[in-house]
Design an enzyme around this catalytic site. Sequence first.
Site, PDB file in Angstrom:
ATOM      1  N   HIS A 155       0.997  -1.256   0.003  1.00  0.00           N
ATOM      2  CA  HIS A 155       0.162  -0.083  -0.009  1.00  0.00           C
ATOM      3  C   HIS A 155       1.061   1.084  -0.100  1.00  0.00           C
ATOM      4  O   HIS A 155       0.568   2.372   0.600  1.00  0.00           O
ATOM      5  CB  HIS A 155      -0.963   0.057   1.168  1.00  0.00           C
ATOM      6  CG  HIS A 155      -1.704  -1.223   1.288  1.00  0.00           C
ATOM      7  ND1 HIS A 155      -3.150  -1.546   0.791  1.00  0.00           N
ATOM      8  CD2 HIS A 155      -1.343  -2.405   2.052  1.00  0.00           C
ATOM      9  CE1 HIS A 155      -3.392  -2.799   1.207  1.00  0.00           C
ATOM     10  NE2 HIS A 155      -2.500  -3.566   1.969  1.00  0.00           N
ATOM     11  N   SER A 276      14.424  21.586 -16.393  1.00  0.00           N
ATOM     12  CA  SER A 276      12.823  22.442 -16.446  1.00  0.00           C
ATOM     13  C   SER A 276      13.386  23.438 -17.244  1.00  0.00           C
ATOM     14  O   SER A 276      14.516  24.259 -17.028  1.00  0.00           O
ATOM     15  CB  SER A 276      12.316  22.553 -15.177  1.00  0.00           C
ATOM     16  OG  SER A 276      11.600  23.810 -15.276  1.00  0.00           O
ATOM     17  N   LYS A 282      15.422  22.112 -11.228  1.00  0.00           N
ATOM     18  CA  LYS A 282      14.891  20.552 -11.507  1.00  0.00           C
ATOM     19  C   LYS A 282      15.858  19.835 -12.175  1.00  0.00           C
ATOM     20  O   LYS A 282      16.535  20.127 -12.975  1.00  0.00           O
ATOM     21  CB  LYS A 282      13.704  20.927 -12.408  1.00  0.00           C
ATOM     22  CG  LYS A 282      12.387  21.726 -11.738  1.00  0.00           C
ATOM     23  CD  LYS A 282      12.061  20.996 -10.437  1.00  0.00           C
ATOM     24  CE  LYS A 282      11.337  19.720 -10.874  1.00  0.00           C
ATOM     25  NZ  LYS A 282       9.856  20.007 -11.379  1.00  0.00           N
ATOM     26  N   GLU A 289       9.301   8.814 -16.951  1.00  0.00           N
ATOM     27  CA  GLU A 289       7.737   9.170 -17.375  1.00  0.00           C
ATOM     28  C   GLU A 289       7.451   8.750 -18.665  1.00  0.00           C
ATOM     29  O   GLU A 289       6.425   8.404 -18.984  1.00  0.00           O
ATOM     30  CB  GLU A 289       7.777  10.488 -17.071  1.00  0.00           C
ATOM     31  CG  GLU A 289       8.089  11.088 -15.494  1.00  0.00           C
ATOM     32  CD  GLU A 289       7.780  12.520 -15.581  1.00  0.00           C
ATOM     33  OE1 GLU A 289       7.024  13.082 -14.549  1.00  0.00           O
ATOM     34  OE2 GLU A 289       8.893  13.351 -16.027  1.00  0.00           O
ATOM     35  N   TYR A 316      -9.561 -13.323 -46.183  1.00  0.00           N
ATOM     36  CA  TYR A 316      -8.790 -12.049 -46.266  1.00  0.00           C
ATOM     37  C   TYR A 316      -9.892 -10.894 -46.236  1.00  0.00           C
ATOM     38  O   TYR A 316     -10.617 -10.908 -47.250  1.00  0.00           O
ATOM     39  CB  TYR A 316      -7.716 -11.987 -47.376  1.00  0.00           C
ATOM     40  CG  TYR A 316      -6.992 -10.649 -47.277  1.00  0.00           C
ATOM     41  CD1 TYR A 316      -5.919 -10.410 -46.462  1.00  0.00           C
ATOM     42  CD2 TYR A 316      -7.517  -9.605 -48.308  1.00  0.00           C
ATOM     43  CE1 TYR A 316      -5.313  -9.113 -46.667  1.00  0.00           C
ATOM     44  CE2 TYR A 316      -7.030  -8.464 -48.143  1.00  0.00           C
ATOM     45  CZ  TYR A 316      -5.841  -8.098 -47.085  1.00  0.00           C
ATOM     46  OH  TYR A 316      -5.312  -6.987 -47.169  1.00  0.00           O
TER      47      TYR A 316
HETATM   48  N1  ARG Z   1      -1.486  -4.374 -48.593  1.00  0.00           N
HETATM   49  C1  ARG Z   1      -2.357  -5.350 -48.247  1.00  0.00           C
HETATM   50  C2  ARG Z   1      -2.398  -5.879 -46.854  1.00  0.00           C
HETATM   51  O1  ARG Z   1      -1.676  -5.318 -46.116  1.00  0.00           O
HETATM   52  C3  ARG Z   1      -1.975  -6.729 -49.079  1.00  0.00           C
HETATM   53  C4  ARG Z   1      -2.901  -7.684 -49.626  1.00  0.00           C
HETATM   54  C5  ARG Z   1      -3.811  -7.101 -50.469  1.00  0.00           C
HETATM   55  N2  ARG Z   1      -4.728  -8.183 -50.979  1.00  0.00           N
HETATM   56  C6  ARG Z   1      -5.785  -7.929 -51.545  1.00  0.00           C
HETATM   57  N3  ARG Z   1      -6.430  -8.714 -52.059  1.00  0.00           N
HETATM   58  N4  ARG Z   1      -6.202  -6.664 -51.715  1.00  0.00           N
HETATM   59  O2  ARG Z   1      -3.012  -6.631 -46.340  1.00  0.00           O
END
Ligand code: ARG
Length: 457
Positions: A155, A276, A282, A289, A316
């Site tokens: 504490h 400072s 200072k 920090e 993706y």
């Molecule tokens: N610049 C894209 C990324 O960082 C690469 C892949 C892009 N792929 C696509 N199908 N547009 O993810």
Amino acid sequence: MSHIRSRFDKPPDELVIKYTSSLQYDWRLHSYDIRGSIAHARMLAKQGIISKDDAEQIEKGLALVAEEIEKGEFRFKPEQEDIHMAVEARLFELIGDTAGKLHTGRSRNDQVALDFRLYIKEAVSETLGSIRMLQNTLIKLAEDNKTVVMPGYTHLQIAQPVLLAHHLLAYFEMLERDYGRFKDCYKRTDVLPLGSGSLAGVTFNTDRQFLADELGFAEVSRNSMDAVSDRDFAIEYISAASICMMHLSRVAEEIILWSSAEFKFIELDDAYSTGSSLMPQKKNPDVAELGRGKAGRVYGNLMAMLTTMKGLPLTYNRDLQEDKERVFDTIDTLVPSLKVFSGMLDTLKFKPKNMKIALDRGFILATDLADYLVCKGETFRNAHGIIARLVSYAVKNNKTLENLSLDEYRQFSLFFEADIKNITVESSVAARDVTGGTSSKQVEKAIKRAKEIACNS
Ligand code: ARG
């Protein structure tokens, strides 16, 4: 590159080009991108998918691109979407149409996943090295201050005496867990995604094990859909970095407190202090920090990545491009923080005399006195009450436990005898001779163990 827009009637809007391009930051992946492409070309030739001649031309061309980038001669054009397109476009300029064979059996989706994994694998190695550096500094400081006793706190109130070395080695342990987390992250990053294609795998007779061997991956990914959309490894890096920054921030907090006039347990080296602009007297702990502040920045990166990922359907999605700056920023924050903290700790001066003064202030031997009564036959709960009343008496009479007379002690319990004078901060520390405790013997062992760990990477 213009050919990937053949189905469109118009070029992209200026704003769209700017909005979608990642080249200004993902150029940092260039060496990994080229390494990946060279391995891919070699694999295509080995499998008879392209000719040996073509592969050689591609490899030579890529080596030239690499050289241009390293020498700073490569012209990054903002209209190129990303580093993958930029490298390929330059390859076209250098070797002509043969460049078009490189992308056989590959998508930018497995390509970017590959580059990013290669990058993070190296980043982890660098991070591990920086953690070890700081751990070695802590070991050195612990060894140099083996006999210094200081108050331990709970504490932020004076609690029990501890060896300064014991306190320092607490941070060694935290960093050791960080080390383990980064090693763990490495294992899951060490998986080859190339060969996953856009999402479903590729039709060509590729050799993924060959690619893994060429590029130094321990494993080959087992599901193409997962492989192109997984960024757990990046999240794991940032998450381990967040915990590590939290540890640095705790070190920072103590450095800030200890360097204040109220504590004066340490004096920072001039090279790690700032002045400072207004107050000439200072000497500020800005380095500590900033370390404390930057922990917040890395947590922000973690939240950003987790949030980016949480709603993504397989596989993706372009959202994934947002991963890079978060990871780059994390590495650029963590590694310098570890290094600068190592230097700051290595050069600061401890003030054992001020620690000694603090030891005399807070009835620090109260627990030891309670334990003393227990050894003489009192129950711990009774002993606790007796010492609490004794402390209250001392406070009211403006005395310390050390300068009360034996008669005064005996007004509270007849178990007190002349041998209470044997209880000192040194005896208190020595008595805590349990595994993980603060006695010299245990701390000696801990230093030995820490050294063995830090030597074995
Ligand atoms: N610049 C894209 C990324 O960082 C690469 C892949 C892009 N792929 C696509 N199908 N547009 O993810």
